[in-house]
Write an enzyme that holds these catalytic residues in place. Structure first.
Site, PDB file in Angstrom:
ATOM      1  N   ASN A 161       0.841  -1.197   0.000  1.00 57.42           N
ATOM      2  CA  ASN A 161       0.000   0.000   0.000  1.00 57.42           C
ATOM      3  C   ASN A 161       0.878   1.250   0.000  1.00 57.42           C
ATOM      4  O   ASN A 161       2.102   1.155  -0.067  1.00 57.42           O
ATOM      5  CB  ASN A 161      -0.966  -0.010   1.193  1.00 57.42           C
ATOM      6  N   LYS A 175     -14.667   1.203  15.194  1.00 53.87           N
ATOM      7  CA  LYS A 175     -13.411   0.483  15.423  1.00 53.87           C
ATOM      8  C   LYS A 175     -12.960   0.618  16.872  1.00 53.87           C
ATOM      9  O   LYS A 175     -12.463  -0.338  17.482  1.00 53.87           O
ATOM     10  CB  LYS A 175     -12.343   1.043  14.473  1.00 53.87           C
ATOM     11  N   LYS A 223     -12.924  -3.127  18.771  1.00 55.01           N
ATOM     12  CA  LYS A 223     -11.584  -3.683  18.963  1.00 55.01           C
ATOM     13  C   LYS A 223     -11.035  -3.405  20.358  1.00 55.01           C
ATOM     14  O   LYS A 223      -9.850  -3.628  20.622  1.00 55.01           O
ATOM     15  CB  LYS A 223     -10.641  -3.175  17.875  1.00 55.01           C
TER      16      LYS A 223
END
Length: 404
Positions: free
Chosen positions: A212, A339, A343
């Site tokens: 990436n 998130k 998480k």
């Protein structure tokens, strides 16, 4: 915070030398004692008399012009300085210092000084991007020199791009901020910090891989700033071309699996864990030991999920303050908050990578920091080192609150 500080200002031969006049004035008005060293080329743009009038001090231009027989001028200045600032810094002076050359007053003084050195580059956009200049800057960064990044815009040469000397007021603010921080007890003193940074590479065959756009700059900035704040820092880095920040222990990895193992191995005993790396979510299900030859028609590569490092850290955390990053393009705050919750994070740093001038590959970023206590703070577009400092300050406040 610059009041009473003894600053040696090095002015080199670029058109941006005229801005150094304003910089000298701003520093003097703020109470600093400024002594200017000019290179011979700088004198083609601005007269030494200008800096003498603005600084109210003699200006130094020649290594062999000893104004006081009792002292060696370049050594005396090197010892006198609380900090040294080179603005503008040409490619020439950066190359000289990086290679240990000393053939004039400024370069000789720079080799002799033990004071912190700040470098504010200014040059043509293509010069700034030249591999030799980049390598020289990396070397200096690795030695602890601090760079004040140039801005983007119309340059004197007619090009548009990065290479314009940062504005004098902004340079003064950088110095003030650093000096203020140095007068305080390091806010992360004694803390053990683990940071991940950069991309991963997922192999297809000996020639090809998936990766990436991450360059690791944000994670490296966090590691560097945490070390400056007194932390014991471990940096797990994917494949990047950045120098290891001073005082940081670095572990190099390449794949998502290697990063997973390194983060798990280093996790126990840490106080703060910041996962800034852009880890591949998928990797090729099969890899090839030999190069895949071109065949007629399309080629489909089957992908499989990699381990979710942040989720696993969230499951395992005990005393660790766990911070994640969310690089988004659509509804960034919405996905970031989700998130944070799913998480089991203590905080999340959210950035929209489509924001102009921010995100992957840039020297600046704009982020929103949200923690699990409801704090939500936007850090406006700024150099990644400055953004990193703000993030770590917010983390340190949360750590203090938890210890009460």
């Amino acid at each position: 915070m610059v009041k009473g500080k003894k600053i040696v200002l090095g002015v080199t031969g670029g058109i941006a030398a005229y801005k150094a006049c304003t910089l000298t004035s701003r520093l003097t008005q703020a109470g600093a004692d400024v002594k200017v060293i000019m290179t011979a080329s700088a004198g083609n743009f601005v007269s030494p008399l200008t800096f003498q009038a603005l600084s109210r001090n003699p200006v130094f231009t020649d290594t062999f012009d000893e104004k006081d027989p009792a002292k060696i001028a370049h050594i005396d200045l090197a010892d006198w300085a609380d900090l040294v600032l080179i603005a503008p810094a040409t490619a020439n002076i950066i190359g000289k210092v990086a290679n240990g050359l000393a053939d004039d007053m400024l370069s000789t003084m720079l080799l002799a000084t033990q004071a912190p050195v700040y470098i504010a580059p200014a040059m043509n956009v293509h010069m700034y991007a030249h591999p030799a200049v980049i390598d020289n800057m990396k070397s200096l960064e690795g030695w602890g020199y601090r760079f004040i990044e140039p801005g983007d815009g119309l340059l004197a040469c007619g090009y548009v791009g990065k290479g314009r000397l940062e504005e004098p007021e902004a340079i003064v603010e950088v110095l003030k901020s650093d000096l203020e921080r140095q007068t305080k007890e390091p806010i992360l003193k004694g803390r053990r910090v683990l940071v991940s940074a950069g991309p991963t590479k997922e192999k297809i065959d000996p020639v090809r891989y998936f990766t990436n756009h991450s360059t690791g700059k944000m994670g490296f900035a966090l590691a560097a700033e945490a070390a400056k704040m007194g932390a014991e820092v471990t940096l797990v880095s994917g494949p990047v071309s950045l120098a290891t920040p001073p005082g940081v222990t670095r572990i190099d990895v390449e794949t998502a699996e290697q990063m997973y193992r390194a983060m798990m191995d280093q996790f126990d005993g840490k106080d703060v864990v910041i996962k800034a790396a852009a880890v591949a979510d998928y990797r090729p299900a099969s890899t090839y030991e030999e190069k895949m030859k071109k065949q007629p028609g399309d080629w489909t590569v089957e992908m499989e999920r990699t381990k979710d490092i942040l989720q696993e850290l969230g499951k395992r955390k005990q005393q660790q303050y766990l911070v994640g990053f969310a690089a988004e393009t659509i509804h960034p705050l919405q996905y970031g908050r989700k998130k944070l919750e799913t998480k089991n994070l203590d905080a999340i740093v959210i950035n929209n990578i489509k924001t102009k001038g921010a995100g992957f590959g840039t020297d600046k970023n704009e982020v929103t920091y949200i923690n699990n206590q409801g704090l939500e703070k936007t850090i406006e577009l700024a150099e990644k080192t400055e953004v990193a400092g703000h993030i770590l300050e917010l983390i340190s406040i949360a750590l203090k609150d938890e210890s009460r």
